[in-house]
Design a protein around this motif. Structure first.
Motif, PDB file in Angstrom:
ATOM      1  N   GLY A 112     -34.456 105.737  28.453  1.00 53.13           N
ATOM      2  CA  GLY A 112     -34.757 104.587  27.613  1.00 53.13           C
ATOM      3  C   GLY A 112     -33.860 104.488  26.398  1.00 53.13           C
ATOM      4  N   ASN A 113     -32.996 105.480  26.194  1.00 53.46           N
ATOM      5  CA  ASN A 113     -32.114 105.497  25.019  1.00 53.46           C
ATOM      6  C   ASN A 113     -30.654 105.230  25.365  1.00 53.46           C
ATOM      7  OD1 ASN A 113     -34.178 106.201  23.135  1.00 53.46           O
ATOM      8  ND2 ASN A 113     -34.133 108.294  23.941  1.00 53.46           N
ATOM      9  N   GLU A 114     -30.378 104.885  26.617  1.00 58.44           N
ATOM     10  CA  GLU A 114     -28.991 104.750  27.066  1.00 58.44           C
ATOM     11  C   GLU A 114     -28.349 103.428  26.634  1.00 58.44           C
ATOM     12  OE1 GLU A 114     -31.020 107.539  29.902  1.00 58.44           O
ATOM     13  OE2 GLU A 114     -31.487 105.578  29.047  1.00 58.44           O
ATOM     14  N   VAL A 115     -27.070 103.527  26.296  1.00 63.81           N
ATOM     15  CA  VAL A 115     -26.212 102.357  26.088  1.00 63.81           C
ATOM     16  C   VAL A 115     -25.395 102.207  27.370  1.00 63.81           C
ATOM     17  CG1 VAL A 115     -24.317 101.363  24.746  1.00 63.81           C
ATOM     18  CG2 VAL A 115     -26.106 102.697  23.600  1.00 63.81           C
ATOM     19  N   CYS A 116     -25.534 101.069  28.058  1.00 68.72           N
ATOM     20  CA  CYS A 116     -24.981 100.934  29.416  1.00 68.72           C
ATOM     21  C   CYS A 116     -24.003  99.774  29.547  1.00 68.72           C
ATOM     22  CB  CYS A 116     -26.114 100.716  30.422  1.00 68.72           C
ATOM     23  SG  CYS A 116     -27.357 102.010  30.453  1.00 68.72           S
ATOM     24  N   ILE A 117     -23.082  99.946  30.477  1.00 69.96           N
ATOM     25  CA  ILE A 117     -22.193  98.880  30.925  1.00 69.96           C
ATOM     26  C   ILE A 117     -22.541  98.579  32.375  1.00 69.96           C
ATOM     27  CG2 ILE A 117     -19.812  98.219  31.462  1.00 69.96           C
ATOM     28  CD1 ILE A 117     -20.328  98.341  28.500  1.00 69.96           C
ATOM     29  N   ASP A 118     -22.682  97.292  32.720  1.00 70.15           N
ATOM     30  CA  ASP A 118     -22.921  96.876  34.099  1.00 70.15           C
ATOM     31  C   ASP A 118     -21.728  96.054  34.559  1.00 70.15           C
ATOM     32  OD1 ASP A 118     -23.956  96.198  36.562  1.00 70.15           O
ATOM     33  OD2 ASP A 118     -25.258  94.618  35.775  1.00 70.15           O
ATOM     34  N   ALA A 119     -20.825  96.676  35.295  1.00 67.41           N
ATOM     35  CA  ALA A 119     -19.601  96.010  35.735  1.00 67.41           C
ATOM     36  C   ALA A 119     -19.831  95.218  37.023  1.00 67.41           C
ATOM     37  CB  ALA A 119     -18.501  97.049  35.957  1.00 67.41           C
ATOM     38  N   TYR A 120     -19.078  94.125  37.176  1.00 67.62           N
ATOM     39  CA  TYR A 120     -19.208  93.235  38.332  1.00 67.62           C
ATOM     40  C   TYR A 120     -20.649  92.710  38.415  1.00 67.62           C
ATOM     41  CZ  TYR A 120     -15.246  96.295  39.511  1.00 67.62           C
ATOM     42  OH  TYR A 120     -14.090  97.054  39.475  1.00 67.62           O
ATOM     43  N   CYS A 121     -21.159  92.172  37.316  1.00 64.77           N
ATOM     44  CA  CYS A 121     -22.602  91.919  37.203  1.00 64.77           C
ATOM     45  C   CYS A 121     -23.068  90.595  37.799  1.00 64.77           C
ATOM     46  CB  CYS A 121     -23.024  91.993  35.741  1.00 64.77           C
ATOM     47  SG  CYS A 121     -22.431  90.600  34.738  1.00 64.77           S
ATOM     48  N   GLY A 122     -22.154  89.701  38.207  1.00 66.07           N
ATOM     49  CA  GLY A 122     -22.593  88.434  38.780  1.00 66.07           C
ATOM     50  C   GLY A 122     -23.425  87.622  37.804  1.00 66.07           C
ATOM     51  N   THR A 123     -24.538  87.089  38.274  1.00 66.12           N
ATOM     52  CA  THR A 123     -25.404  86.264  37.427  1.00 66.12           C
ATOM     53  C   THR A 123     -26.342  87.104  36.571  1.00 66.12           C
ATOM     54  OG1 THR A 123     -27.005  86.068  39.220  1.00 66.12           O
ATOM     55  CG2 THR A 123     -25.374  84.316  39.019  1.00 66.12           C
ATOM     56  N   SER A 129     -26.294  78.982  40.614  1.00 64.37           N
ATOM     57  CA  SER A 129     -25.477  77.799  40.832  1.00 64.37           C
ATOM     58  C   SER A 129     -24.697  77.969  42.140  1.00 64.37           C
ATOM     59  CB  SER A 129     -24.521  77.601  39.646  1.00 64.37           C
ATOM     60  OG  SER A 129     -23.639  78.696  39.537  1.00 64.37           O
ATOM     61  N   PRO A 130     -23.995  76.935  42.597  1.00 62.52           N
ATOM     62  CA  PRO A 130     -23.293  77.044  43.884  1.00 62.52           C
ATOM     63  C   PRO A 130     -22.334  78.229  43.962  1.00 62.52           C
ATOM     64  CG  PRO A 130     -23.340  74.765  43.184  1.00 62.52           C
ATOM     65  CD  PRO A 130     -23.892  75.564  42.040  1.00 62.52           C
ATOM     66  N   GLU A 131     -21.639  78.546  42.865  1.00 65.36           N
ATOM     67  CA  GLU A 131     -20.605  79.570  42.892  1.00 65.36           C
ATOM     68  C   GLU A 131     -21.136  80.978  42.609  1.00 65.36           C
ATOM     69  OE1 GLU A 131     -20.829  77.126  40.758  1.00 65.36           O
ATOM     70  OE2 GLU A 131     -19.109  75.759  40.899  1.00 65.36           O
ATOM     71  N   SER A 132     -22.373  81.096  42.170  1.00 65.83           N
ATOM     72  CA  SER A 132     -22.889  82.374  41.688  1.00 65.83           C
ATOM     73  C   SER A 132     -23.118  83.381  42.810  1.00 65.83           C
ATOM     74  CB  SER A 132     -24.209  82.166  40.949  1.00 65.83           C
ATOM     75  OG  SER A 132     -24.037  81.338  39.841  1.00 65.83           O
ATOM     76  N   PHE A 133     -22.909  84.664  42.454  1.00 65.40           N
ATOM     77  CA  PHE A 133     -23.242  85.727  43.393  1.00 65.40           C
ATOM     78  C   PHE A 133     -24.682  86.176  43.171  1.00 65.40           C
ATOM     79  CE2 PHE A 133     -24.038  90.240  44.074  1.00 65.40           C
ATOM     80  CZ  PHE A 133     -23.799  90.326  45.436  1.00 65.40           C
ATOM     81  N   MET A 134     -25.454  86.199  44.253  1.00 66.87           N
ATOM     82  CA  MET A 134     -26.777  86.819  44.269  1.00 66.87           C
ATOM     83  C   MET A 134     -26.913  87.520  45.613  1.00 66.87           C
ATOM     84  SD  MET A 134     -28.850  86.413  41.584  1.00 66.87           S
ATOM     85  CE  MET A 134     -30.563  86.233  42.064  1.00 66.87           C
ATOM     86  N   GLN A 135     -27.671  88.605  45.638  1.00 62.14           N
ATOM     87  CA  GLN A 135     -27.879  89.296  46.902  1.00 62.14           C
ATOM     88  C   GLN A 135     -28.502  88.333  47.915  1.00 62.14           C
ATOM     89  OE1 GLN A 135     -26.730  92.111  47.716  1.00 62.14           O
ATOM     90  NE2 GLN A 135     -26.499  93.349  45.873  1.00 62.14           N
ATOM     91  N   SER A 136     -28.040  88.402  49.158  1.00 68.14           N
ATOM     92  CA  SER A 136     -28.459  87.420  50.164  1.00 68.14           C
ATOM     93  C   SER A 136     -29.803  87.735  50.807  1.00 68.14           C
ATOM     94  CB  SER A 136     -27.387  87.305  51.266  1.00 68.14           C
ATOM     95  OG  SER A 136     -27.203  88.551  51.901  1.00 68.14           O
TER      96      SER A 136
END
Length: 404
Positions: free
Chosen positions: A251-262, A224-231
């Motif tokens: 393949g067994n990891e529980v993960c956090i993805d911070a500042y994840c954008g879209t 969308s207009p406001e979304s962050f995506m790599q340019s």
């Protein structure tokens, strides 16, 4: 140096010798390495990363961009009417709000550049009211164009400085005749008196879905207009692929993805881990991330609308079990509280993706002080000619490494 492609050596050698000769570079300031060849600027960036990051860990060779021109898929421009009635458009001169009039840009998507220039021509031809920043009056203020390399979709957002755009129909009709490749056309009302491109209150749909769809590593992403995506689409795929490879997931990891954008990072990593939760503060990006999860039918990814630091602190208080933390913050880097929360959570691994070597070095020192040792870094060139450079760093939890 690594190439984004393994073949086509003649083409790659030629691109190494491409020189940025933009005549507006000194005023615009967008291309910090204008005047140099691509090889010279890539070498200078790599040297900078080595100087800042090698005190912490080994720095691999730079993964250079094999197509360093016309890559930027998000382009915006301001408009100004001169005393003689001529309407100009372009970026602001460094450190000012004076527009640098340019006919083309060596790093902007060609379609986006053409749409912007034609909007200026149409505005002059149709005698459109142009927004005056000093007086705070007028209609057509800025334009934002986003393109999707994989699908060919094009979004145009006309930013106006008032509630009405009196010649909207004739202007948009003429624009769509000139550029039938536009797939969605929007109008944003921005009465703010700061440097924000979009107003953040109301976006009106003129034509299309209101968003575009791109594809990264086989997954579809609504933008969308406001979304962050790599340019830089091509290099974004390499960035995520390399981050996944260097992370060496089981393949067994529980993960956090911070500042994840879209959710482009989150969903790209999802196939390699047990579960992953993306954290995003921007509400529009968060909504897109939810839509992207459904669109791709990814069942092991979820998203939280929250400030990354606050969310990590909440998890730490809950004594949550997290195996890996992934973060891709703005060039400001992350916070001391975020790093402290990581220490409390005690993940075995941290994957840090940074676009600013200076703040990355600052944060790596603090991570190391909290018990996370950086052990490999790889620069990936997403932003040719600019002062930005993405760098992937993998950090290991020292206490857990010793136990194993």
């Amino acid at each position: 140096m690594k190439s984004g492609k393994e073949s086509g050596s003649e083409k790659l050698a030629g691109n190494f010798n491409v020189r940025n000769t933009c005549p507006a570079a000194k005023k615009c300031g967008g291309c910090s390495y204008a005047g140099r060849t691509y090889l010279e600027q890539a070498a200078a960036k790599y040297k900078k990363v080595q100087r800042l990051i090698s005190p912490f860990c080994d720095v691999m060779h730079i993964y250079y961009c094999d197509d360093p021109l016309f890559y930027r898929n998000k382009v915006h421009s301001a408009f100004k009417k001169l005393r003689n009635g001529h309407v100009i458009c372009g970026p602001y001169e460094t450190g000012s709000h004076r527009i640098v009039e340019v006919d083309s840009c060596l790093i902007e998507n060609k379609t986006a550049s053409a749409i912007i220039r034609d909007c200026a021509v149409l505005a002059e031809k149709l005698k459109i009211s142009i927004y005056d920043e000093r007086r705070g009056v007028g209609e057509l203020r800025r334009i934002l164009v986003r393109t999707a390399d994989a699908t060919g979709e094009v979004m145009v957002v006309l930013i106006i400085g008032s509630n009405v755009f009196r010649k909207k129909k004739i202007f948009t009709d003429e624009l769509l005749k000139l550029h039938p490749e536009i797939t969605t056309l929007l109008i944003d009302i921005n009465k703010r008196h700061d440097s924000m491109i979009l107003g953040g209150t109301e976006i009106r749909k003129v034509m299309g879905k209101g968003y575009i769809t791109d594809i990264i590593l086989g997954k579809k992403f609504r933008v969308s207009p406001e979304s962050f995506m790599q340019s830089n689409h091509k290099m974004a795929e390499i960035l995520y692929s390399e981050a996944i490879r260097l992370a060496d997931f089981t393949g067994n990891e529980v993960c956090i993805d911070a500042y994840c954008g879209t959710g482009s990072t989150t969903l790209s990593f999802a196939d390699s881990v047990k579960s992953i939760t993306g954290v995003e503060l921007n509400e529009h990006a968060y909504r897109d991330a939810l839509a992207n999860t459904s669109l791709n039918k990814v069942e092991n990814a979820s998203f939280v609308h929250a400030d990354a630091t606050e969310y990590m602190e909440r998890l730490a208080k809950q004594d949550a079990k997290i195996d890996c933390v992934i973060l891709d913050p703005t060039r400001l880097g992350t916070t001391s509280k975020f790093i402290s929360a990581c220490k409390e959570l005690g993940p075995s691994k941290i994957v840090y993706i940074s676009c600013c070597p200076e703040t990355l070095a600052r944060d790596l020192k603090e991570f190391r002080d909290k018990g996370f040792e950086p052990f490999i870094a790889e620069p990936v060139e997403l932003f040719p000619w600019t002062d930005k450079l993405e760098t992937i760093v993998i950090l290991s939890n020292i206490s857990k490494t010793r136990k194993s």
